[in-house]
Motif scaffolding. Structure first.
Motif, PDB file in Angstrom:
ATOM      1  N   ARG A 178       0.813  -1.209   0.000  1.00  0.00           N
ATOM      2  CA  ARG A 178       0.000   0.000   0.000  1.00  0.00           C
ATOM      3  C   ARG A 178       0.842   1.251   0.000  1.00  0.00           C
ATOM      4  O   ARG A 178       0.378   2.319  -0.358  1.00  0.00           O
ATOM      5  CB  ARG A 178      -0.905  -0.008   1.228  1.00  0.00           C
ATOM      6  CG  ARG A 178      -2.103  -0.902   1.035  1.00  0.00           C
ATOM      7  CD  ARG A 178      -2.746  -1.234   2.348  1.00  0.00           C
ATOM      8  NE  ARG A 178      -2.060  -2.343   2.983  1.00  0.00           N
ATOM      9  CZ  ARG A 178      -2.637  -3.110   3.899  1.00  0.00           C
ATOM     10  NH1 ARG A 178      -3.864  -2.866   4.277  1.00  0.00           N
ATOM     11  NH2 ARG A 178      -1.977  -4.092   4.454  1.00  0.00           N
ATOM     12  N   ARG A 179       2.074   1.066   0.448  1.00  0.00           N
ATOM     13  CA  ARG A 179       2.901   2.265   0.513  1.00  0.00           C
ATOM     14  C   ARG A 179       3.647   2.493  -0.797  1.00  0.00           C
ATOM     15  O   ARG A 179       4.568   3.279  -0.850  1.00  0.00           O
ATOM     16  CB  ARG A 179       3.926   2.132   1.644  1.00  0.00           C
ATOM     17  CG  ARG A 179       3.251   1.975   2.975  1.00  0.00           C
ATOM     18  CD  ARG A 179       3.878   2.847   4.050  1.00  0.00           C
ATOM     19  NE  ARG A 179       3.557   2.249   5.338  1.00  0.00           N
ATOM     20  CZ  ARG A 179       4.426   1.526   6.034  1.00  0.00           C
ATOM     21  NH1 ARG A 179       5.646   1.323   5.579  1.00  0.00           N
ATOM     22  NH2 ARG A 179       4.069   0.993   7.178  1.00  0.00           N
ATOM     23  N   GLU A 230       3.933  -6.898  -0.175  1.00  0.00           N
ATOM     24  CA  GLU A 230       2.812  -7.552   0.477  1.00  0.00           C
ATOM     25  C   GLU A 230       2.460  -8.845  -0.243  1.00  0.00           C
ATOM     26  O   GLU A 230       2.579  -8.944  -1.461  1.00  0.00           O
ATOM     27  CB  GLU A 230       1.609  -6.608   0.515  1.00  0.00           C
ATOM     28  CG  GLU A 230       1.844  -5.449   1.457  1.00  0.00           C
ATOM     29  CD  GLU A 230       0.603  -4.635   1.670  1.00  0.00           C
ATOM     30  OE1 GLU A 230      -0.297  -4.706   0.819  1.00  0.00           O
ATOM     31  OE2 GLU A 230       0.531  -3.935   2.681  1.00  0.00           O
TER      32      GLU A 230
END
Lengths: 540, 292
Positions: A69-70, A77
């Protein structure tokens, strides 16, 4: 992911890969997407164990990773692809299909690749050749070229495909462009890669080596070391092959349609449908609702010569297929003697409907099945109308409808006459919706398979002592035979297992076989229902 | 000159009644007040009214109302004799029941129509039943509900349920037997067609049977005590369709061909199920020792 699916995935992972992988896998399924650190922290396992489990899952294509997500700068992930874990139920069916299509060679190739997840072509060929040579009589050995030809046939018909290349930071041998890591939600499909089905040029000649049992341990180590060094000489490092599950699924679907046609009509019609499906195997996209339009002339020419059907008879069969209420085949045009398509989605819907009806029939009786079919056809009916159409006495009809309602196979629709839903002034209509009922049954199937696996494990655990004893006895027997012992010694060893124990072992084996075969049978139902549900969803 | 005495026509009430009765006979559909007036202009309104009332109370005249006004009709001599001896209320109730025809009428509806209290109605109904003028028929739909109709009428199908009900009981065995017989007939026809090894079109067409053929076959079998119509057979064939054993096609037929209804004919043929019982239902349950 429903609770039943998670439970089933956990059982399958544990059976095939062990407890650690099972723990990591189920945790990742439940949490969705996690980074490595978070996963290790939450499962309370040491980091390197978690890493190894993730590697195992990735090797088999069940776990995928991507930018988190970053963004690309943050930690990677991981997420689980549940369908691939559930495909493990179907491995025996894949292997059997490969055997029926391509013989023992094909069977072993698919088995090896399924076992290792991904393999290079050269290593596959060598292992399979060795295995085949092992089973052959003395003096003969399997030539590599035969295995290579079987492998290439599998690739040509798209049963095997290359694994999609990992876009990595460094340069790779296939010369991929330096692309950033794909986002987690967009995995690259193998078909996107243009060279998905291209065989690499490899320099592989030789024959399978027979393993001598005396050199067992050493030979294995040497073979393993050899494999590592051999690969670099073969010319296909980095090109890994995996099983194309979708292609196998299309094949199963075609088989189901053909058998349905032969049950409903006759053998010749099913041959016609088989020809049509064969001709459009590689041209029809996976989620299409119809095959490519085929003209009657083409079908006639492609028809196997063993069947010897005259042209006008073929036309008659095609007309009958089109007129059949099941609508397996449709006519889309008149050019070329008539253009025909196979209605894939409609056939799947009919098969799913027949599955639902069969479940109701076996569970609740033929009268309830009559009511169920009646509701499927007539959509919405009142209580009185159900009794009249089905010709069932009122009391029994009421009882059966309420039973079906409590099992959620039948739904009740209220149509009020007045704004307040007063019961005396509302119409209550019974109805059956095919799609939600199919989903419900699919969950039942998952639960059933989970129960079957657990029962099998329980039976094995209960009789662990006995099984271990029998294994020890067999090992002793084998070693005695190899060193050439006398008959008296052999019988003495055999008698270490008493007769009741032998019988117990027999029944245990019988139980476990039964449970195994019913797992496969339930998997057939799962396949039909899953294909139907997937066909109703919009293509991705 | 002698006084001409105009003989006054006798205004004897009996004569008026007889005259009205003759007029009724002349006009069997009924006569209005206007017609009586035209015929006997000299009769005063009062006398006319008295005569009509007399006839009504004796029960020889029927009073009907249509859009224009009141109609008087001569009552049937037979029915007139029947209700002789009953009083007005009974006559009213009897009238209401008669109007209901062969569908019968429920006690509550009689109450609404006659505005009589329930106790009175029950007494009258008992009375009429004992005189064998009406009878009570139990309805199939609600077994507690009784409808009343005239004694000699055949109850309508909707009340008794038709051919499938005998004495308010649904004859499930009868339906089952018919079901199986029809299925066997269609199945044997399909097998005969398959064995004939002709071209597929001919095979298919010879395996089809019209509903008329099935009906004839069942009638000839003689397993039914009740006469079955073609619609009854079609309802049985529909249940076979819902069993998944038979499929139906409708074709256009020329009017006048045997068995065609409104220019259509229904054709049935036996079919096989398209899949074997599915895998889910083959799993052992784990408790039953049969599988193990």
């Amino acid at each position: 992911m429903t609770a039943q699916e998670v439970r089933l995935c956990g059982l399958l992972l544990q059976e095939h890969f062990g407890d650690v992988v099972e723990k990591v896998g189920t945790h990742l399924i439940c949490s969705g997407v996690l980074t490595l650190r978070a996963l290790a922290h939450e499962t309370k396992l040491p980091l390197d164990l978690v890493k190894k489990s993730l590697c195992v899952l990735m090797q088999h294509g069940m776990c995928a990773f991507g930018a988190g997500r970053r963004g690309p700068a943050g930690p990677v992930e991981y997420h689980i692809i549940c369908e691939h874990i559930l495909h493990m139920l179907r491995y025996p069916r894949y292997i059997y299909t490969a055997k029926s299509l391509y013989g023992d060679t094909g069977e072993l190739i698919v088995e090896e690749i399924l076992q290792s997840g991904q393999m290079t072509m050269s290593s596959t060929v060598k292992t399979v050749a060795d295995r085949l040579t092992h089973n052959m009589p003395e003096g003969q050995s399997m030539d590599y070229s035969e295995v290579v030809s079987a492998f290439s046939r599998l690739v040509e018909t798209h049963f095997l495909q290359r694994c999609p290349p990992m876009a990595s930071a460094g340069s790779s041998s296939s010369g991929a462009v330096n692309t950033p890591l794909p986002a987690v939600t967009q995995p690259t499909k193998p078909e996107d890669h243009p060279e998905c089905y291209r065989l690499p040029y490899i320099n592989l000649t030789g024959q399978g080596k027979r393993r001598r049992s005396s050199e067992d341990g050493e030979a294995e180590q040497r073979a393993a070391k050899k494999a590592k060094t051999d690969n670099s000489e073969r010319g296909d490092e980095g090109i890994y092959w995996q099983v194309n599950f979708q292609r196998f699924h299309l094949h199963f679907r075609d088989q189901a349609i053909i058998s349905a046609v032969s049950c409903k009509l006759d053998q010749a019609s099913s041959e016609i449908v088989r020809t049509m499906l064969r001709m459009s195997e590689v041209t029809t996209p996976a989620h299409a609702a119809f095959t490519q339009a085929l003209s009657a002339n083409e079908i006639f020419r492609a028809f196997p010569s063993s069947y010897n059907i005259a042209r006008p008879i073929l036309d008659q069969y095609l007309t009958l297929l089109v007129d059949d209420p099941m609508e397996f085949v449709g006519r889309t045009g008149d050019s070329g003697g008539g253009m025909y398509v196979v209605n894939l989605h409609r056939a799947l819907a009919n098969l799913a409907r027949a599955t639902l009806e069969s479940v109701v029939q076996e569970r609740f009786g033929s009268r309830s099945a009559r009511i169920f079919r009646l509701l499927l056809r007539k959509r919405h009916l009142e209580q009185k109308q159900v009794e009249d159409f089905a010709m069932v006495p009122a009391k029994e009809a009421k009882y059966m409808l309420y039973t079906l309602l409590s099992e959620n196979l039948v739904q009740l629709q209220e149509i009020p006459k007045t704004p307040d839903y007063a019961p005396s002034r509302t119409f209550y209509l019974y109805t059956v919706n095919q799609l939600p009922t199919a989903r419900l049954l699919l969950q039942h199937c998952y639960k059933t398979v989970g129960n079957l696996i657990e029962r099998r494990l329980y039976e094995t655990k209960e009789n662990k002592r006995l099984l271990e004893k029998s294994q020890r006895i067999e090992a002793i027997l084998a070693s005695l035979q190899a060193t050439g012992a006398e008959a008296a010694q052999l019988t003495e060893v055999e008698e270490m297992i008493t007769a009741p124990e032998r019988q117990q072992l027999e029944t245990l084996r019988h139980h476990i076989n039964k449970l195994d075969s019913s797992e496969n049978q339930v998997d057939e139902t799962i396949f039909l229902l899953e294909s139907y549900i997937n066909s109703t969803q919009a293509p991705p | 000159m002698t006084e001409v005495k105009v003989k006054k026509e006798s205004t004897d009430p009996v004569d008026i009644e007889n005259r009205i009765k003759e007029l009724c006979l002349q006009f069997p559909h009924g006569i209005t007040d206007q017609v009586i007036q035209n015929d006997m202009p000299h009769v005063e309104v009062q006398q006319r009214a008295m005569a009509i009332n007399r006839l009504l109370s004796v029960g020889q005249l029927d009073l009907l109302k249509n859009s224009n006004g009141l109609l008087y009709r001569l009552k049937d001599a037979q029915s007139a004799s029947k209700v002789k001896g009953s009083d007005n209320q009974e006559k009213l109730v009897y009238q209401i029941i008669e109007d209901a025809g062969n569908k019968g009428i429920w006690t509550r509806d009689i109450r609404y129509k006659s505005n009589l209290p329930l106790t009175e109605i029950n007494k009258i109904l008992k009375n009429l039943e004992s005189k064998k003028l009406i009878k009570a028929v139990k309805s199939v739909a609600a077994s507690k509900k009784k409808v009343y109709m005239l004694y000699n009428l055949q109850p309508d199908r909707s009340v008794t349920g038709g051919a499938w009900y005998s004495d308010q009981d649904f004859e499930s065995e009868f339906v089952e037997v018919l079901n199986q017989q029809c299925f066997k007939f269609l199945q044997s026809k399909a097998e005969a067609a398959r064995d004939s090894k002709q071209s597929p079109m001919v095979q298919r067409n010879s395996s089809l049977a019209t509903s008329h053929e099935v009906w004839k076959y069942i009638c000839e079998l003689g397993i039914s005590k009740v006469d079955l119509s073609m619609e009854d057979i079609e309802t049985i064939l529909n249940t076979l369709i819902f069993d998944g054993k038979v499929e139906m096609t409708i074709i256009a037929a020329k009017e006048g061909t045997v068995g065609s209804v409104d220019g259509q004919m229904k054709l049935y043929r036996g079919v096989n199920p398209i899949i074997q019982p599915t895998g889910l239902v083959k799993t052992p349950c784990g408790l039953c020792p049969v599988t193990f």
